[in-house]
Design a protein around this motif. Structure first.
Motif, mmCIF file in Angstrom:
data_model
loop_
_atom_site.group_PDB
_atom_site.id
_atom_site.type_symbol
_atom_site.label_atom_id
_atom_site.label_comp_id
_atom_site.label_asym_id
_atom_site.label_seq_id
_atom_site.Cartn_x
_atom_site.Cartn_y
_atom_site.Cartn_z
ATOM 1 N N VAL A 152 0.882 -1.209 -0.081
ATOM 2 C CA VAL A 152 -0.103 -0.022 -0.037
ATOM 3 C C VAL A 152 1.005 1.368 0.037
ATOM 4 C CG1 VAL A 152 -1.800 1.188 1.173
ATOM 5 C CG2 VAL A 152 -2.041 -1.303 1.192
ATOM 6 N N SER A 153 0.830 1.981 -0.869
ATOM 7 C CA SER A 153 1.536 3.167 -0.892
ATOM 8 C C SER A 153 1.366 4.092 0.002
ATOM 9 C CB SER A 153 1.067 4.090 -2.373
ATOM 10 O OG SER A 153 0.053 4.616 -2.042
ATOM 11 N N ALA A 154 2.450 4.945 0.381
ATOM 12 C CA ALA A 154 2.440 5.999 1.493
ATOM 13 C C ALA A 154 1.330 7.000 1.154
ATOM 14 C CB ALA A 154 3.759 6.465 1.560
ATOM 15 N N GLU A 155 1.235 7.476 -0.135
ATOM 16 C CA GLU A 155 0.393 8.326 -0.223
ATOM 17 C C GLU A 155 -1.131 7.852 0.039
ATOM 18 O OE1 GLU A 155 0.877 11.798 -1.590
ATOM 19 O OE2 GLU A 155 2.841 10.633 -0.572
ATOM 20 N N LEU A 156 -1.585 6.746 -0.264
ATOM 21 C CA LEU A 156 -2.862 6.072 0.147
ATOM 22 C C LEU A 156 -2.987 6.049 1.686
ATOM 23 C CD1 LEU A 156 -5.604 4.804 -1.253
ATOM 24 C CD2 LEU A 156 -4.292 2.546 -1.216
ATOM 25 N N GLN A 157 -1.971 5.528 2.245
ATOM 26 C CA GLN A 157 -2.102 5.559 3.666
ATOM 27 C C GLN A 157 -2.524 6.932 4.324
ATOM 28 O OE1 GLN A 157 1.665 3.870 5.003
ATOM 29 N NE2 GLN A 157 0.957 1.740 4.383
ATOM 30 N N LYS A 158 -1.774 7.937 3.793
ATOM 31 C CA LYS A 158 -2.163 9.300 4.306
ATOM 32 C C LYS A 158 -3.580 9.662 3.958
ATOM 33 C CE LYS A 158 2.670 10.904 3.025
ATOM 34 N NZ LYS A 158 3.436 11.738 2.527
ATOM 35 N N ILE A 159 -4.014 9.221 2.912
ATOM 36 C CA ILE A 159 -5.477 9.491 2.430
ATOM 37 C C ILE A 159 -6.434 8.567 3.450
ATOM 38 C CG2 ILE A 159 -7.183 9.306 0.802
ATOM 39 C CD1 ILE A 159 -5.011 10.111 -1.178
ATOM 40 N N MET A 160 -6.242 7.364 3.498
ATOM 41 C CA MET A 160 -6.908 6.506 4.576
ATOM 42 C C MET A 160 -6.764 7.170 5.786
ATOM 43 S SD MET A 160 -8.219 4.703 2.575
ATOM 44 C CE MET A 160 -9.379 3.753 3.946
ATOM 45 N N GLY A 161 -5.671 7.689 6.361
ATOM 46 C CA GLY A 161 -5.584 8.223 7.594
ATOM 47 C C GLY A 161 -6.590 9.450 7.911
ATOM 48 N N MET A 162 -6.625 10.075 6.850
ATOM 49 C CA MET A 162 -7.433 11.350 7.149
ATOM 50 C C MET A 162 -9.082 11.081 7.049
ATOM 51 S SD MET A 162 -5.470 13.924 4.539
ATOM 52 C CE MET A 162 -6.776 15.287 4.818
ATOM 53 N N LEU A 163 -9.233 9.928 6.405
ATOM 54 C CA LEU A 163 -10.723 9.835 5.796
ATOM 55 C C LEU A 163 -11.728 9.474 7.484
ATOM 56 C CD1 LEU A 163 -10.805 7.437 2.898
ATOM 57 C CD2 LEU A 163 -11.245 9.677 2.931
ATOM 58 N N ILE A 164 -11.196 8.759 8.273
ATOM 59 C CA ILE A 164 -11.715 8.510 9.520
ATOM 60 C C ILE A 164 -11.953 9.871 10.365
ATOM 61 C CG2 ILE A 164 -9.594 8.501 11.157
ATOM 62 C CD1 ILE A 164 -10.950 6.095 12.378
ATOM 63 N N PHE A 165 -11.196 10.906 10.119
ATOM 64 C CA PHE A 165 -11.647 12.191 10.612
ATOM 65 C C PHE A 165 -12.566 13.115 9.802
ATOM 66 C CE2 PHE A 165 -7.293 10.943 12.049
ATOM 67 C CZ PHE A 165 -7.770 11.009 13.403
ATOM 68 N N LEU A 166 -12.715 12.598 8.389
ATOM 69 C CA LEU A 166 -13.521 13.430 7.643
ATOM 70 C C LEU A 166 -14.946 12.897 7.262
ATOM 71 C CD1 LEU A 166 -10.858 14.297 4.665
ATOM 72 C CD2 LEU A 166 -11.671 15.644 6.613
ATOM 73 N N ILE A 167 -14.838 11.311 7.186
ATOM 74 C CA ILE A 167 -16.178 10.714 6.715
ATOM 75 C C ILE A 167 -17.272 10.894 7.663
ATOM 76 C CG2 ILE A 167 -17.236 8.771 5.889
ATOM 77 C CD1 ILE A 167 -14.915 8.096 4.111
ATOM 78 N N PRO A 168 -17.029 10.583 8.918
ATOM 79 C CA PRO A 168 -17.973 10.186 10.267
ATOM 80 C C PRO A 168 -18.431 11.792 10.301
ATOM 81 C CG PRO A 168 -16.142 8.929 10.636
ATOM 82 C CD PRO A 168 -15.689 9.688 9.414
ATOM 83 N N PRO A 169 -17.630 12.878 10.393
ATOM 84 C CA PRO A 169 -18.303 14.296 10.774
ATOM 85 C C PRO A 169 -19.157 14.615 9.644
ATOM 86 C CG PRO A 169 -15.935 14.422 11.350
ATOM 87 C CD PRO A 169 -16.289 13.132 10.739
ATOM 88 N N LEU A 170 -18.914 14.234 8.537
ATOM 89 C CA LEU A 170 -19.845 14.627 7.260
ATOM 90 C C LEU A 170 -21.106 13.880 7.401
ATOM 91 C CD1 LEU A 170 -17.251 15.053 4.236
ATOM 92 C CD2 LEU A 170 -18.764 16.862 5.429
ATOM 93 N N MET A 171 -20.840 12.593 7.656
ATOM 94 C CA MET A 171 -22.093 11.584 7.683
ATOM 95 C C MET A 171 -22.823 11.480 8.763
ATOM 96 S SD MET A 171 -21.826 10.492 4.357
ATOM 97 C CE MET A 171 -23.161 9.144 4.634
ATOM 98 N N ASN A 172 -22.384 11.741 9.800
ATOM 99 C CA ASN A 172 -23.192 11.520 10.983
ATOM 100 C C ASN A 172 -24.439 12.378 11.329
ATOM 101 O OD1 ASN A 172 -21.206 9.686 11.878
ATOM 102 N ND2 ASN A 172 -20.353 10.822 13.622
ATOM 103 N N PRO A 173 -24.190 13.791 11.053
ATOM 104 C CA PRO A 173 -25.458 14.633 11.289
ATOM 105 C C PRO A 173 -26.472 14.574 10.069
ATOM 106 C CG PRO A 173 -23.651 15.884 10.335
ATOM 107 C CD PRO A 173 -22.982 14.627 10.699
ATOM 108 N N LEU A 174 -26.156 14.025 8.773
ATOM 109 C CA LEU A 174 -26.880 13.690 7.634
ATOM 110 C C LEU A 174 -27.638 12.425 7.853
ATOM 111 C CD1 LEU A 174 -24.432 14.447 4.480
ATOM 112 C CD2 LEU A 174 -26.359 15.725 5.477
ATOM 113 N N VAL A 175 -27.033 11.185 8.223
ATOM 114 C CA VAL A 175 -27.878 9.999 8.749
ATOM 115 C C VAL A 175 -28.760 10.377 9.876
ATOM 116 C CG1 VAL A 175 -27.374 7.934 9.800
ATOM 117 C CG2 VAL A 175 -25.729 8.361 8.197
ATOM 118 N N TYR A 176 -28.338 11.154 10.695
ATOM 119 C CA TYR A 176 -29.259 11.266 11.832
ATOM 120 C C TYR A 176 -30.719 12.211 11.305
ATOM 121 C CZ TYR A 176 -28.379 9.171 16.091
ATOM 122 O OH TYR A 176 -28.228 8.361 17.296
ATOM 123 N N GLY A 177 -30.418 13.052 10.262
ATOM 124 C CA GLY A 177 -31.166 13.890 9.636
ATOM 125 C C GLY A 177 -32.119 12.996 8.958
#
Length: 312
Positions: free
Chosen positions: A266-291
């Motif tokens: 797994v490339s270092a760039e993909l690892q960096k992106i994957m590391g960021m997703l856990i701080f991006l996807i839930p904050p975007l999705m959580n209020p939408l899911v509850y809505g």
């Protein structure tokens, strides 16, 4: 190696993204859009809970912690990353790096404990509806919220109190943001105790969260199966599905992130992106899911929008 002195004069270098020519500003503006969407969605949910009396219930007082925690996660990570992309500095002072890592780990543990608290509330509401008001008193709700935040805080403080005592002999963080594993790689001392405490903390977080949620949702499922009242089943669907979706999103993204660091191909760039997703996807999705899934939140928001439209 030469030790880097502690204090605000200690500078570390972050390992930047490899951005193609002309891609810097499009990536920056995409990140700005994601950040402000996350801020707007979560602030909207917080504002609804604060201002609308029909949402002044134990369930929503506990839910209040979730968007608050999401704001901590996305704000601790994304602005710094976007700033580094534009300025191309990629430098952070050691104390600020530790502070960023602290809040990011607080966010991760907070999600697990808050979802556990929310699942217990739904268990009490659906499985013991006649005793719900007696069980979920204001004092109990405050205790549950305090326990979720307090346990998270104690575990993370125990981890970073050991981290800051380690001697540092490297200056490059092999990531685009600071976290505990990246900080541990800077040390020239033994990290055995830190690894044990880190593993213990992760186990406690997952064990407490999964155990409480498994117990709650199994009890809710049994209640729905034996209940002949369609109202009980609909109540379970409307509230529990949202929480299960949020849990699945967080655990899936988190697991995928961890696995991306376990495979050498797994490339270092993909690892960096994957590391960021856990701080991006839930904050975007959580209020939408509850809505979408929680009818009371959805209907309250629609009434507010309709009233605003009529006023305009």
């Amino acid at each position: 190696m030469e030790n880097i002195s502690f204090g605000f004069s200690s500078k570390l270098t972050l390992d930047p993204f490899i951005i193609p020519p002309g891609g810097k500003y499009p990536i920056f503006f995409l990140g700005i859009v994601i950040y402000f969407c996350g801020i707007f969605f979560n602030l909207t949910l917080l504002t609804l809970i604060i201002l609308k009396r029909n949402l002044h219930k134990p369930m929503y007082f506990i839910l209040f912690s979730l968007p608050l925690n999401d704001l901590i996660g996305i704000t601790a990570m994304l602005p710094k990353v976007l700033s580094d992309i534009v300025t191309e500095t990629h430098v952070v002072y050691y104390p600020l790096c530790v502070l960023q890592a602290f809040f990011l780990h607080m966010y991760g543990g907070g999600v697990l404990f808050i979802l556990a608290a929310m699942s217990f509330d739904r268990y009490a509401a659906i499985c013991m509806p006649l005793r719900y008001s007696a069980i979920m008193t204001p004092r109990v709700v405050i205790c549950i919220i305090s326990l979720a935040w307090g346990l998270d805080f104690v575990l993370i403080v125990s981890l970073f109190s050991l981290q800051i005592k380690l001697p540092i002999c490297k200056s490059v963080i092999m990531n685009v943001f600071c976290d505990n594993p990246s900080l541990l790689k800077l040390t020239c001392g033994s990290t055995a105790i830190n690894n044990i405490i880190g593993l213990f903390n992760t186990t406690v977080m997952q064990l407490v969260s999964v155990s409480v949620q498994a117990f709650s949702y199994v009890k809710i499922l049994i209640t729905c199966v034996i209940s002949r009242r369609s109202e009980t089943k609909m109540k379970a669907v409307n509230t529990c599905v949202a929480q299960l979706v949020i849990l699945i999103i967080f655990e899936f993204v988190g697991t995928f992130t961890i696995l991306s660091h376990r495979f050498e191909n797994v490339s270092a760039e993909l690892q960096k992106i994957m590391g960021m997703l856990i701080f991006l996807i839930p904050p975007l999705m959580n209020p939408l899911v509850y809505g979408l899934y929680t009818s009371e939140v959805r209907n309250t928001l629609l009434r507010v929008l309709k009233k605003s439209t009529v006023s305009v």
